[in-house]
Enzyme design. Sequence first.
Site, PDB file in Angstrom:
ATOM      1  N   TYR A  74      66.873  81.490 103.012  1.00 44.65           N
ATOM      2  CA  TYR A  74      67.205  82.501 104.016  1.00 44.65           C
ATOM      3  C   TYR A  74      66.149  83.608 104.066  1.00 44.65           C
ATOM      4  O   TYR A  74      65.698  83.995 105.139  1.00 44.65           O
ATOM      5  CB  TYR A  74      68.582  83.118 103.733  1.00 44.65           C
ATOM      6  CG  TYR A  74      69.060  83.962 104.878  1.00 44.65           C
ATOM      7  CD1 TYR A  74      69.819  83.412 105.909  1.00 44.65           C
ATOM      8  CD2 TYR A  74      68.702  85.311 104.968  1.00 44.65           C
ATOM      9  CE1 TYR A  74      70.225  84.180 106.983  1.00 44.65           C
ATOM     10  CE2 TYR A  74      69.104  86.083 106.045  1.00 44.65           C
ATOM     11  CZ  TYR A  74      69.866  85.510 107.053  1.00 44.65           C
ATOM     12  OH  TYR A  74      70.259  86.260 108.124  1.00 44.65           O
ATOM     13  N   PHE A 126      54.541  88.431 133.613  1.00 49.01           N
ATOM     14  CA  PHE A 126      55.254  87.166 133.686  1.00 49.01           C
ATOM     15  C   PHE A 126      56.720  87.471 134.009  1.00 49.01           C
ATOM     16  O   PHE A 126      57.218  88.539 133.685  1.00 49.01           O
ATOM     17  CB  PHE A 126      55.131  86.419 132.344  1.00 49.01           C
ATOM     18  CG  PHE A 126      55.851  85.111 132.343  1.00 49.01           C
ATOM     19  CD1 PHE A 126      55.386  84.064 133.116  1.00 49.01           C
ATOM     20  CD2 PHE A 126      56.995  84.922 131.586  1.00 49.01           C
ATOM     21  CE1 PHE A 126      56.066  82.855 133.126  1.00 49.01           C
ATOM     22  CE2 PHE A 126      57.669  83.710 131.589  1.00 49.01           C
ATOM     23  CZ  PHE A 126      57.206  82.678 132.365  1.00 49.01           C
ATOM     24  N   ASP A 127      57.417  86.523 134.646  1.00 50.69           N
ATOM     25  CA  ASP A 127      58.783  86.748 135.136  1.00 50.69           C
ATOM     26  C   ASP A 127      59.725  87.348 134.096  1.00 50.69           C
ATOM     27  O   ASP A 127      60.457  88.297 134.373  1.00 50.69           O
ATOM     28  CB  ASP A 127      59.444  85.448 135.613  1.00 50.69           C
ATOM     29  CG  ASP A 127      58.500  84.534 136.353  1.00 50.69           C
ATOM     30  OD1 ASP A 127      57.268  84.644 136.164  1.00 50.69           O
ATOM     31  OD2 ASP A 127      58.990  83.689 137.116  1.00 50.69           O
ATOM     32  N   ASP A 217      50.176  90.180 126.379  1.00 51.74           N
ATOM     33  CA  ASP A 217      51.070  89.038 126.413  1.00 51.74           C
ATOM     34  C   ASP A 217      50.148  87.856 126.105  1.00 51.74           C
ATOM     35  O   ASP A 217      49.369  87.412 126.948  1.00 51.74           O
ATOM     36  CB  ASP A 217      51.723  88.898 127.795  1.00 51.74           C
ATOM     37  CG  ASP A 217      52.589  87.642 127.902  1.00 51.74           C
ATOM     38  OD1 ASP A 217      52.391  86.701 127.098  1.00 51.74           O
ATOM     39  OD2 ASP A 217      53.450  87.588 128.807  1.00 51.74           O
ATOM     40  N   ALA A 219      50.488  84.634 125.264  1.00 51.64           N
ATOM     41  CA  ALA A 219      50.964  83.238 125.295  1.00 51.64           C
ATOM     42  C   ALA A 219      49.802  82.237 125.344  1.00 51.64           C
ATOM     43  O   ALA A 219      49.860  81.188 124.718  1.00 51.64           O
ATOM     44  CB  ALA A 219      51.898  83.027 126.490  1.00 51.64           C
ATOM     45  N   LYS A 260      53.327  77.912 124.102  1.00 55.86           N
ATOM     46  CA  LYS A 260      52.080  77.620 124.815  1.00 55.86           C
ATOM     47  C   LYS A 260      50.980  77.391 123.775  1.00 55.86           C
ATOM     48  O   LYS A 260      50.910  76.322 123.188  1.00 55.86           O
ATOM     49  CB  LYS A 260      51.729  78.767 125.773  1.00 55.86           C
ATOM     50  CG  LYS A 260      52.566  78.864 127.036  1.00 55.86           C
ATOM     51  CD  LYS A 260      54.011  79.043 126.852  1.00 55.86           C
ATOM     52  CE  LYS A 260      54.761  79.345 128.108  1.00 55.86           C
ATOM     53  NZ  LYS A 260      55.553  80.565 128.033  1.00 55.86           N
ATOM     54  N   HIS A 452      66.426  78.435 143.102  1.00 55.98           N
ATOM     55  CA  HIS A 452      65.564  77.251 143.077  1.00 55.98           C
ATOM     56  C   HIS A 452      65.911  76.297 141.945  1.00 55.98           C
ATOM     57  O   HIS A 452      65.625  75.109 142.029  1.00 55.98           O
ATOM     58  CB  HIS A 452      64.079  77.631 143.031  1.00 55.98           C
ATOM     59  CG  HIS A 452      63.662  78.447 141.859  1.00 55.98           C
ATOM     60  ND1 HIS A 452      64.141  79.710 141.624  1.00 55.98           N
ATOM     61  CD2 HIS A 452      62.800  78.184 140.855  1.00 55.98           C
ATOM     62  CE1 HIS A 452      63.587  80.191 140.525  1.00 55.98           C
ATOM     63  NE2 HIS A 452      62.777  79.279 140.030  1.00 55.98           N
TER      64      HIS A 452
HETATM   65  C1  LIG Z   1      56.329  81.430 128.728  1.00 55.49           C
HETATM   66  C2  LIG Z   1      55.819  82.797 128.864  1.00 55.49           C
HETATM   67  C3  LIG Z   1      56.558  83.896 128.407  1.00 55.49           C
HETATM   68  C4  LIG Z   1      57.964  83.781 127.872  1.00 55.49           C
HETATM   69  O1  LIG Z   1      58.031  83.024 126.745  1.00 55.49           O
HETATM   70  P1  LIG Z   1      59.279  82.081 126.375  1.00 55.49           P
HETATM   71  O2  LIG Z   1      58.823  81.442 125.122  1.00 55.49           O
HETATM   72  O3  LIG Z   1      59.497  81.128 127.503  1.00 55.49           O
HETATM   73  O4  LIG Z   1      60.450  82.979 126.159  1.00 55.49           O
HETATM   74  C5  LIG Z   1      55.974  85.140 128.510  1.00 55.49           C
HETATM   75  N1  LIG Z   1      54.760  85.307 129.029  1.00 55.49           N
HETATM   76  C6  LIG Z   1      54.031  84.286 129.481  1.00 55.49           C
HETATM   77  C7  LIG Z   1      52.678  84.532 130.059  1.00 55.49           C
HETATM   78  C8  LIG Z   1      54.528  82.997 129.420  1.00 55.49           C
HETATM   79  O5  LIG Z   1      53.806  81.991 129.910  1.00 55.49           O
END
Ligand SMILES: *Cc1c(COP(=O)(O)O)cnc(C)c1O
Length: 460
Positions: A74, A126-127, A217, A219, A260, A452
């Site tokens: 843990y 990002f969304d 960010d 990713a 990613k 969508h």
């Molecule tokens: C996928 C993504 C996120 C969110 O990450 P999740 O692992 O899907 O929660 C944030 N920013 C970017 C640029 C992404 O491509």
Amino acid sequence: MTYQFPEAEPYRIKVVEPMKMTTRSQRERILKDAHYNIFNVRAEDVYVDLLTDSGTSAMSQDQWAGIMIGDESYAGCRNWFHLQETIQDITGHKYVVPTHQGRPAENILTMIHIRPGLSALSNMFFDSTHAHVETKGGIPRDCIIDEGLDGESDHPFKGNVEIDKLEEHIKRVGREQVALILVTVTCNNNGGQPVSMANLHAVRAVADKYGLPFFLDAARFAENAFFIKLREPGYADKSLKEIAREMFSYVDGCTMSSKKDGLVNIGGFLTLNDEAKFRQAQQYLILMEGFVTYGGMAGRDLEALARGLKEVLDESYMANRVRQVRYLGNQMLDAGVPVFKPIGGHCVLLDMKRFLPHIPQDEFPCEAFCAELYLDSGTRAIGLGQLAFGGVDNETGEVIYAPLEVVRMAIPRRVYTDNHMDVVARSVIRIYERRDSMRGVKITWQPEALRHFTAHLAPL
Ligand SMILES: *Cc1c(COP(=O)(O)O)cnc(C)c1O
């Protein structure tokens, strides 16, 4: 000097995942049962699945071996220390907070920084990040350069922040009204377009001038590092790790979706340099994700991620990754298909306004194309246009049009061969040749929000 891309994959295949082969008539029935919405099709009925590059990577033998030495204690498992060291080594950041994917890291970062009415500035949020800023009462603002939204511009760094726009916004609302700056590398929303080192440096200067925190960010940080190596003077001889380290040196921390460039199927983290914020982040983490040495991940997941973060910075991996995405995109470009240029790091974007100019946006050209592509070759792509971002004004009943009408083909990492890319390219080109005979689709049912994903459609 032009970069020497590898001719083929720098790995061979040890384990295979058989795919179901379907006939066109089977796909016609499947699509009908799915109400012509590609999201409703079962993954096993898809041949080449280009819905997303998120969490769809193939792991290496080294990562799978790491899974077997997962320590599921843990608190304080050894895999956590390996992961923490790896992230500190790549980023140079002091503190690491593990999370089960990218969005909890965003949630924690925005809980710490955003207060109602404050602005948050980005190249393009990002969304999920956009939503996290908004749900805390903040105001997300995109400050991308104009070329970033022009599908025909060949600008090498279309993810760059427009520095004047950024500074102008800070001056207009006042420094006290801005919570943070967060730059997405590569910029996902316009097709994985990179941000230059010079631009990150310039954003840092603005952040320092106004005393604002600046985050990445991250990713797709490694894909961004590779584009810097390819395109920015002075970086051709640097390793991806050195370039990544410099990128991270300009920021106060980052959020990362490891689905990613972590080369794993689940995982994420937040890094910070500020100790007080780190302590606060740990409190939120315990509340929402789990103890501070595992976040939302199993010990074995922490190990796979630590190993994936090293592999993603291997130049032979990355050069092949970018080569394959271009290989797909260039075949279509050569056939005259309207593809967004330059081709980004993780996906190819098709411009449906030019591909299907005879189908009006409120007849959903993206979804008509995705259905046709599935019927033709069993390929799944995603529409980012009117169905996802447009709608109808509740008061006036007028149609609100989405600015772009694009189909995205995101390439999973290390999953498909060039033969699969050939299948997809040929299928798109066949459809392009018969595009004049295509018709739009209509909505037969839709939910109240995020339509969508689940809407029912029918051909016109
Ligand atoms: C996928 C993504 C996120 C969110 O990450 P999740 O692992 O899907 O929660 C944030 N920013 C970017 C640029 C992404 O491509």
